[in-house]
Every structure is written in structure tokens, then in C-alpha cells.
Enzyme design. Structure first.
Site, PDB file in Angstrom:
ATOM      1  N   ASP A 162      50.773  46.716  53.030  1.00 13.72           N
ATOM      2  CA  ASP A 162      49.453  46.237  53.434  1.00 13.72           C
ATOM      3  C   ASP A 162      49.587  45.715  54.872  1.00 13.72           C
ATOM      4  OD1 ASP A 162      46.810  45.008  53.152  1.00 13.72           O
ATOM      5  OD2 ASP A 162      47.915  43.124  53.025  1.00 13.72           O
ATOM      6  N   ASP A 176      46.891  43.217  56.862  1.00 14.38           N
ATOM      7  CA  ASP A 176      46.431  41.851  57.103  1.00 14.38           C
ATOM      8  C   ASP A 176      47.085  40.854  56.167  1.00 14.38           C
ATOM      9  OD1 ASP A 176      44.419  42.235  59.191  1.00 14.38           O
ATOM     10  OD2 ASP A 176      43.333  43.375  57.676  1.00 14.38           O
ATOM     11  N   GLU A 227      37.495  36.225  47.073  1.00 11.07           N
ATOM     12  CA  GLU A 227      38.704  37.065  47.140  1.00 11.07           C
ATOM     13  C   GLU A 227      39.913  36.340  46.544  1.00 11.07           C
ATOM     14  OE1 GLU A 227      39.941  38.312  51.154  1.00 11.07           O
ATOM     15  OE2 GLU A 227      41.895  38.920  50.369  1.00 11.07           O
ATOM     16  N   SER A 253      45.702  49.842  54.667  1.00 16.09           N
ATOM     17  CA  SER A 253      44.940  48.631  54.975  1.00 16.09           C
ATOM     18  C   SER A 253      43.441  48.776  54.733  1.00 16.09           C
ATOM     19  CB  SER A 253      45.177  48.257  56.434  1.00 16.09           C
ATOM     20  OG  SER A 253      44.275  47.256  56.837  1.00 16.09           O
ATOM     21  N   ALA A 254      42.873  47.756  54.152  1.00 15.00           N
ATOM     22  CA  ALA A 254      41.416  47.664  54.027  1.00 15.00           C
ATOM     23  C   ALA A 254      40.806  47.029  55.273  1.00 15.00           C
ATOM     24  CB  ALA A 254      41.053  46.854  52.787  1.00 15.00           C
ATOM     25  N   LYS A 272      42.461  50.520  46.427  1.00 18.52           N
ATOM     26  CA  LYS A 272      43.603  51.158  47.081  1.00 18.52           C
ATOM     27  C   LYS A 272      44.227  52.245  46.192  1.00 18.52           C
ATOM     28  CE  LYS A 272      44.598  47.791  50.626  1.00 18.52           C
ATOM     29  NZ  LYS A 272      45.607  47.007  51.348  1.00 18.52           N
ATOM     30  N   ASP A 275      49.834  41.248  49.941  1.00 14.43           N
ATOM     31  CA  ASP A 275      49.492  39.827  49.785  1.00 14.43           C
ATOM     32  C   ASP A 275      48.355  39.621  48.786  1.00 14.43           C
ATOM     33  OD1 ASP A 275      47.413  40.718  51.767  1.00 14.43           O
ATOM     34  OD2 ASP A 275      46.839  38.614  51.580  1.00 14.43           O
TER      35      ASP A 275
END
Ligand code: TMP
Ligand code: MG
Length: 288
Positions: free
Chosen positions: A38, A40, A85, A153-154, A202, A227
Site C-alpha cells: 500500500d 499512504d 475509516e 494504492s487507493a 483492492k 496499514d
């Protein structure tokens, strides 16, 4: 054999199992290994000197490419949806539609801002974006050993590529799968390309993506770095998986979320701003 696994930030549900996975990976050889990470708050720092570091989205949100009114709206979205989140009392099923809502609203606002492609490099340069301590060793080491690194990555692909380019580590073994901006002929943002990637889809992205990234299929030993609990499915596109070692950074709401992270990640790093543990593992896997 890896002293860093005794660092105070390291928690493991089953240390014996971690040893077994590592031994099995060493045996298979580093030419069977890939890293799927990932971006961020995994490759980038969560905080520095007590101050939060920006995500890809925040890099844009905080820049002078965004009007003050829009900044206020984006900040409101962040204040509404970030607590959701990281809320351990809600299930992923409950959070998923709310995360889609966050991404959709944020991207709509960004598109209204007529962001110019040629200014992105400057925005990243002037931002507080920071890769985790030890990033250079990780990226350089993977490159030297021809180990592919898929950054999944989103966040925003254009921004994250610029972060790693400016850090001097966008080596040819690095592949990025993320949300990319679509610019018109005059270089102004008009949309985001393709299917939206948010933190909880994902898995679908990983499955779709194996066609694009053939190496995903052929390297059955995976080191996964994330994370969020949504990052756990990033390797679902790998065929005939032999071993997967999942390392999770737990940055925020540590006490509430510790148990769920321990249940799903093999190694949990508590408020650890460094890549010391992943680096020690990479060195261990490539000693021979
Ligand atoms: P990642 O998959 O690279 O970690 O990127 C997703 C992160 O982006 C996630 O933790 C939430 C964050 N985010 C923002 O900071 N602002 C936004 O507007 C959106 C949509 C996401
Ligand atoms: Mg993340």
C-alpha cells in the site's frame, strides 16, 4: 535470526509461524519473491514531530491548486469519513458504501478545480509528504535484487509517482496500480480514469490486474505491506501462492484496533514510523 523482530514496536500473534514462513521463503529463493505494498501511511509516514503527514489526496487538498471554499469542503469530508475509516466498532460491510461515498465526493470536488498536470510536480515538491525512514534502502535493495514492487494504492497515482520520483526511488522494478487522473488536451483535470479504487475493493483490483502485471502471477512468495484491513486482499491476484507474510502498520487508535490487526496481519508494527522491520526481512530473504 532477525533481531529487529524483537523491537518494542513489533507484535505477533504467532512468532513461530512467522519464522516458518520466512524460512520457507528463503528456501524458495529471492527470485520467487515479490513485494506488494500500500502507499499512504504504509510507505509514507503517518506523523513527523507530532504532526500528521499528508496522504496523496491531502497533498492536493492542501495545495494552492484548490480554492479556499473547496478546501473547506474537502476538510469536512475528511473530518466525516476518516473517523469511519478507522472505527473498529463498524464492520467492513458497513463501512464500504461510506468509503465509496468519500472517494466519489472528493474526486468530484477535485475535478471541479481544473487542476493542471504541469503543476503537480511543484505541488508535491512544496508538500510535507514524507516516505518512511529507511525507504531508500528498501527501494534500492529491491531494485538491486530484481524483486518487483507493486504499489497498490487507493490514493492518486499521478501524485504518488511524483513522490517516489522526487525521492529518487522510482526504479524500473516498481509498478503502480492506483487512481490516475485524466487530463484534457489543455492539461486540465477532467476526470479520474477507470474503475475507482477505494480502501475496500483492492481484491477486485488485484484480480483484474494480473493481466497487466504478469510478474504478479509468477512470483508465489509475497511480502505484503499495509496499514488498513482493506490492504489484506492486495495479493489476491497472485496465482498458486506459496507463502505470504503480511506486515501491518498500526498508526492510529492503536489499543482499539490491536486485536483485529493481530488476527489478520502476521507482524503488526505499533506506531512505528520506520521501514526497519521490512528492511531487515528483505535483507534476510536476500542474504544468499
Ligand atoms: P492508500 O490505499 O494508498 O493507503 O490510500 C488511501 C488513503 O487515502 C486512505 O487512508 C484515506 C485517504 N484519503 C484521504 O486522505 N483523502 C481523501 O479525500 C480520500 C478519498 C482518501
Ligand atoms: Mg494506506
Amino acid at each position: 535470526k532477525i533481531p529487529e523482530l524483537s523491537n518494542p514496536s513489533v507484535c505477533m500473534r504467532d512468532p513461530q509461524r512467522v519464522q516458518e514462513i520466512l524460512q520457507s521463503m528463503v528456501k524458495a529463493g529471492s527470485n520467487t519473491v515479490q513485494v506488494i505494498s500500500d502507499f499512504d501511511m504504509t510507505l509514507t509516514r503517518f506523523a513527523y514531530n507530532g504532526k500528521r503527514c499528508p496522504t496523496c489526496h491531502n497533498i492536493l487538498d492542501n495545495s494552492n491548486l484548490i480554492s479556499n471554499d473547496c478546501k473547506i469542503e474537502l476538510k469536512e469530508l475528511l473530518n466525516t469519513y476518516y473517523p469511519i475509516e478507522i472505527d473498529s466498532s463498524r464492520s467492513i460491510e458497513e463501512k464500504l458504501p461510506l468509503m465509496v461515498e468519500w472517494w466519489t465526493k472528493a474526486h468530484e470536488l477535485l475535478v471541479q478545480q481544473k487542476i493542471r498536470k504541469d503543476l503537480l510536480a511543484m505541488v508535491v515538491q512544496e508538500s510535507d509528504a514524507m516516505l518512511r525512514e529507511g525507504y531508500k534502502l528498501l527501494f534500492d535493495h529491491l531494485y538491486e535484487h530484481s524483486i518487483p514492487l507493486l504499489i497498490f494504492s487507493a490514493g492518486i497515482g499521478d501524485i504518488l509517482e511524483e513522490v517516489i520520483r522526487q525521492a529518487g526511488v522510482f526504479h524500473p522494478n516498481v509498478k503502480v496500480f492506483s487512481n490516475y487522473m485524466d487530463f484534457d488536451e489543455s492539461g486540465e483535470l477532467r476526470a479520474f480514469k477507470g474503475e475507482l479504487i477505494h480502501i475496500y475493493n483492492k481484491r477486485e483490483g488485484a484480480l483484474l490486474n494480473t493481466g497487466h502485471f504478469q510478474e504478479l502471477r509468477t512470483r508465489p512468495n509475497v511480502l505484503l505491506l499495509g496499514d488498513s484491513l482493506g490492504d489484506l486482499t492486495m495479493a489476491d491476484g497472485v496465482h498458486d501462492m506459496e507463502n505470504i507474510l503480511k506486515i501491518g502498520f498500526l498508526n492510529d487508535k492503536v489499543e482499539e484496533r490491536k486485536q483485529s490487526y493481530l488476527d489478520s496481519y502476521d507482524i503488526v508494527l505499533l506506531k512505528d514510523e520506520t521501514l526497519e522491520v521490512p528492511n531487515a526481512i528483505m535483507l534476510y530473504l536476500t542474504v544468499l
